[in-house]
Design a protein around this motif. Structure first.
Motif, mmCIF file in Angstrom:
data_model
loop_
_atom_site.group_PDB
_atom_site.id
_atom_site.type_symbol
_atom_site.label_atom_id
_atom_site.label_comp_id
_atom_site.label_asym_id
_atom_site.label_seq_id
_atom_site.Cartn_x
_atom_site.Cartn_y
_atom_site.Cartn_z
ATOM 1 N N ARG A 405 0.843 -1.136 -0.170
ATOM 2 C CA ARG A 405 -0.146 -0.070 -0.143
ATOM 3 C C ARG A 405 0.814 1.146 0.030
ATOM 4 O O ARG A 405 1.937 1.047 0.757
ATOM 5 N N MET A 406 0.427 2.362 -0.941
ATOM 6 C CA MET A 406 1.356 3.732 -0.729
ATOM 7 C C MET A 406 0.392 4.742 -0.492
ATOM 8 O O MET A 406 -0.968 4.609 -0.887
ATOM 9 N N SER A 407 1.016 5.542 0.065
ATOM 10 C CA SER A 407 0.220 6.728 0.522
ATOM 11 C C SER A 407 1.410 7.925 -0.053
ATOM 12 O O SER A 407 2.339 8.153 0.476
ATOM 13 N N ILE A 408 0.893 8.489 -1.210
ATOM 14 C CA ILE A 408 1.818 9.645 -2.151
ATOM 15 C C ILE A 408 1.988 10.822 -1.376
ATOM 16 O O ILE A 408 0.740 11.152 -1.118
ATOM 17 N N GLY A 409 2.959 11.343 -1.140
ATOM 18 C CA GLY A 409 3.149 12.552 -0.553
ATOM 19 C C GLY A 409 3.432 13.905 -1.305
ATOM 20 O O GLY A 409 3.044 13.581 -2.824
ATOM 21 N N ILE A 410 4.143 14.765 -1.202
ATOM 22 C CA ILE A 410 3.858 15.954 -2.078
ATOM 23 C C ILE A 410 5.519 16.053 -2.464
ATOM 24 O O ILE A 410 5.756 17.386 -3.029
ATOM 25 N N GLU A 411 6.238 15.390 -2.663
ATOM 26 C CA GLU A 411 7.462 15.633 -2.914
ATOM 27 C C GLU A 411 7.525 15.682 -4.561
ATOM 28 O O GLU A 411 6.540 15.664 -5.091
ATOM 29 N N ASP A 412 8.656 15.664 -5.289
ATOM 30 C CA ASP A 412 8.804 15.795 -6.654
ATOM 31 C C ASP A 412 8.409 14.453 -7.121
ATOM 32 O O ASP A 412 9.105 13.531 -6.913
ATOM 33 N N PRO A 413 7.551 14.475 -8.006
ATOM 34 C CA PRO A 413 6.974 13.250 -8.507
ATOM 35 C C PRO A 413 8.091 12.531 -9.420
ATOM 36 O O PRO A 413 8.228 11.199 -9.202
ATOM 37 N N ALA A 414 9.109 13.053 -10.096
ATOM 38 C CA ALA A 414 10.299 12.514 -10.718
ATOM 39 C C ALA A 414 11.021 11.621 -9.527
ATOM 40 O O ALA A 414 11.415 10.602 -10.122
ATOM 41 N N ASP A 415 11.149 12.311 -8.409
ATOM 42 C CA ASP A 415 11.965 11.691 -7.663
ATOM 43 C C ASP A 415 11.326 10.373 -6.942
ATOM 44 O O ASP A 415 11.935 9.443 -6.826
ATOM 45 N N LEU A 416 10.219 10.418 -6.796
ATOM 46 C CA LEU A 416 9.207 9.098 -6.196
ATOM 47 C C LEU A 416 9.491 8.237 -7.445
ATOM 48 O O LEU A 416 9.685 6.823 -7.158
ATOM 49 N N ILE A 417 9.254 8.324 -8.536
ATOM 50 C CA ILE A 417 9.451 7.394 -9.434
ATOM 51 C C ILE A 417 10.698 6.884 -9.811
ATOM 52 O O ILE A 417 10.691 5.535 -9.724
ATOM 53 N N ALA A 418 11.602 7.608 -9.596
ATOM 54 C CA ALA A 418 13.056 7.022 -9.561
ATOM 55 C C ALA A 418 13.292 6.070 -8.422
ATOM 56 O O ALA A 418 14.027 5.145 -8.785
ATOM 57 N N ASP A 419 12.953 6.599 -7.433
ATOM 58 C CA ASP A 419 13.299 5.782 -6.167
ATOM 59 C C ASP A 419 12.356 4.311 -6.568
ATOM 60 O O ASP A 419 13.058 3.272 -6.185
ATOM 61 N N LEU A 420 10.997 4.383 -6.876
ATOM 62 C CA LEU A 420 10.501 3.095 -7.137
ATOM 63 C C LEU A 420 11.315 2.247 -8.434
ATOM 64 O O LEU A 420 11.170 1.010 -8.143
ATOM 65 N N ASP A 421 11.797 2.988 -9.309
ATOM 66 C CA ASP A 421 12.501 2.098 -10.542
ATOM 67 C C ASP A 421 13.609 1.699 -9.725
ATOM 68 O O ASP A 421 13.854 0.411 -10.269
ATOM 69 N N ARG A 422 14.217 2.335 -9.207
ATOM 70 C CA ARG A 422 15.808 1.521 -8.577
ATOM 71 C C ARG A 422 15.322 0.651 -7.830
ATOM 72 O O ARG A 422 15.899 -0.555 -7.794
ATOM 73 N N ALA A 423 14.381 0.635 -6.776
ATOM 74 C CA ALA A 423 14.002 -0.310 -5.734
ATOM 75 C C ALA A 423 13.470 -1.622 -6.430
ATOM 76 O O ALA A 423 13.919 -2.658 -6.002
ATOM 77 N N LEU A 424 12.731 -1.282 -7.490
ATOM 78 C CA LEU A 424 12.164 -2.565 -8.414
ATOM 79 C C LEU A 424 13.057 -3.043 -8.957
ATOM 80 O O LEU A 424 12.976 -4.456 -8.982
ATOM 81 N N ALA A 425 14.115 -2.489 -9.731
ATOM 82 C CA ALA A 425 15.136 -3.248 -10.188
ATOM 83 C C ALA A 425 16.083 -3.964 -9.320
ATOM 84 O O ALA A 425 16.256 -5.298 -9.525
ATOM 85 N N ALA A 426 16.180 -3.542 -8.177
ATOM 86 C CA ALA A 426 17.134 -4.263 -7.233
ATOM 87 C C ALA A 426 16.259 -5.307 -6.529
ATOM 88 O O ALA A 426 16.822 -6.457 -6.218
ATOM 89 N N ALA A 427 14.810 -5.195 -6.546
ATOM 90 C CA ALA A 427 13.947 -6.281 -5.880
ATOM 91 C C ALA A 427 13.757 -7.466 -6.750
ATOM 92 O O ALA A 427 13.181 -8.376 -6.898
#
Ligand SMILES: *Cc1c(COP(=O)(O)O)cnc(C)c1O
Length: 427
Positions: A405-427
């Protein structure tokens, strides 16, 4: 509440309930850190205790900072009156308390915040109350669950954990047919995305801990009353419609639209004591000043992240009802025209192990059991909040092992997507 011009939401979120301090002119509402308030004379004290005059007695009942906050949320929700209390869970008890009695039940949606499921299925039984959980997408099932002991209908506007939008108009119609109040937990929507009173709700409850305060600093709750339910129309609600022995036989229903609010202060807060402290009220008042700005960003970020996830081959499903691919657009645009919040679930193709690896490898998303923070949050229910359940129970509760479950905050969306992309690649 003052009555002045019909201000817009952005004006009310800054000004409602908080005129400059009459003693000092301070424009930020002071934190009235006082337990008690001096009576002008013995006759004044007697009138206050008889509820013949409104004023401050003792901060378990009312406090000027807390009252300012209640007035502001009441204005934003378009209610007649309301109270604040110590947490969202306290607000749920405060909302049910005047309605329920041993042997009575509440018909509740099966899609609810996990803590509410526990409160309703376990703890309220100790009061002799019962909750019956049904699918609120099926008005016939709600009607069928109502019996002679039902005293309230309960649901969330944007329901946990998947961000499912409830058809409040349809639910309110069932409640009205049965002569019962509809209580709506508006925590995940906030009055900027939905005002449940416009869809027939009787009472709105909030966990102010989430978006209203907005920054994860304090817990708090609120109960706001529409003022439109006729408590004396039946004999179902004697706490409100029958004479109250503790107030010389006063009948709260005789107070009209303020009946529920006065009962909540004079009996609920007085005797249950689930009081909000003025320091917490101050944080929440500050938070609400930027509510609409934050919610707009929460929604646009949630859309961007959900769209990216939906297109990613490592993801099996995204529950966000703000996606163009979602089939129930009519309901979403009727109940939450500005967007269905920022809470959703995501299926990860690698299952339980991939979900655990994902939460461990994210650096920007915080791995916490919370929602509605300015920060983006993620949790894997099957390994945390729902780990005591069997796999079949997890699936039934919307907490399947392959789901986060995700609760999306108010950060830069590109940074959130990059974080997810990196973590999914490593997972
Ligand atoms: C957090 C939450 C609650 C409980 O609120 P607390 O302030 O934690 O007691 C109730 N309902 C919803 C929808 C919530 O998100």
């Amino acid at each position: 509440m003052t009555d002045a011009p019909a201000y817009g939401f952005d004006t009310l979120q800054v000004h409602a309930g908080t005129p400059p301090d009459p003693a000092t002119g301070a424009i930020q509402t002071p934190v009235y850190q006082s337990t008690a308030y001096q009576f002008r004379d013995a006759a004044h004290a007697a009138r206050l205790f008889n509820l013949e005059e409104i004023g401050y007695i003792y901060s378990r009942l009312t406090n000027p900072t807390v009252s300012a906050l209640a007035a502001r949320i009441t204005a934003l929700e378009g209610g007649a009156g309301g109270i604040c209390c110590s947490s969202g869970h306290a607000a749920q008890i405060m909302a049910l308390f005047p309605l329920m009695a041993p042997g009575r039940n509440v018909v509740a949606s099966s899609r609810l915040y996990g803590g509410t499921v526990t409160q309703f299925s376990q703890t309220i039984r100790r009061f002799g109350w019962e909750a019956k959980f049904v699918d609120f997408d099926d008005p016939g099932a709600i009607a069928a669950a109502i019996d002679g002991d039902t005293r309230a209908i309960f649901c969330e506007t944007i329901a946990n954990p998947a961000g499912h939008v409830t058809d409040l108009d349809a639910v309110a119609a069932v409640a009205a047919d049965a002569g019962l109040p509809l209580i709506v937990d508006n925590t995940s929507a906030t009055p900027w995305l939905c005002r449940p009173f416009d869809h027939g709700a009787t009472l709105v409850v909030h966990s102010m801990t989430k978006y209203l305060t907005g920054n994860g600093t304090v817990t708090g709750g609120a109960v706001i009353d529409s003022g439109r339910f006729d408590w004396a129309a039946s004999d179902l609600f004697p706490s409100l419609s029958a004479p109250e022995p503790a107030y010389h036989g006063l009948t709260f229903a005789g107070l009209g639209p303020m009946a529920f609010t006065f009962h909540s202060i004079a009996v609920g807060l007085r005797d249950l004591g689930m009081t909000l402290n003025p320091q917490a009220a101050h944080y929440t008042l500050c938070g609400i000043e930027t509510l609409s700005l934050r919610m707009a960003r929460h929604v646009s970020n949630a859309r961007a992240v959900a769209q990216w996830l939906e297109a990613d081959p490592r993801i099996s499903r995204v529950s966000y009802q703000g996606l163009a691919s979602f089939a129930g657009q009519e309901r979403v645009s009727r109940i939450c025209p500005r967007g269905p919040g920022a809470l959703f679930t995501v299926g990860v193709k690698g299952g339980y192990e991939a979900c655990v690896a994902l939460v461990d490898r994210l650096t920007l998303f915080a791995h916490v059991a919370n929602l509605g923070d300015t920060r983006s949050l993620i949790i894997h229910p099957a390994s945390t909040t729902h780990r005591q359940l069997s796999e079949a129970q997890q699936v039934a509760a919307g907490a399947a092992p392959d789901m986060v479950r995700m609760s999306i905050g108010i950060e830069d969306p590109a940074d959130l997507i990059a974080d997810l992309d990196r973590a999914l690649a490593a997972a």
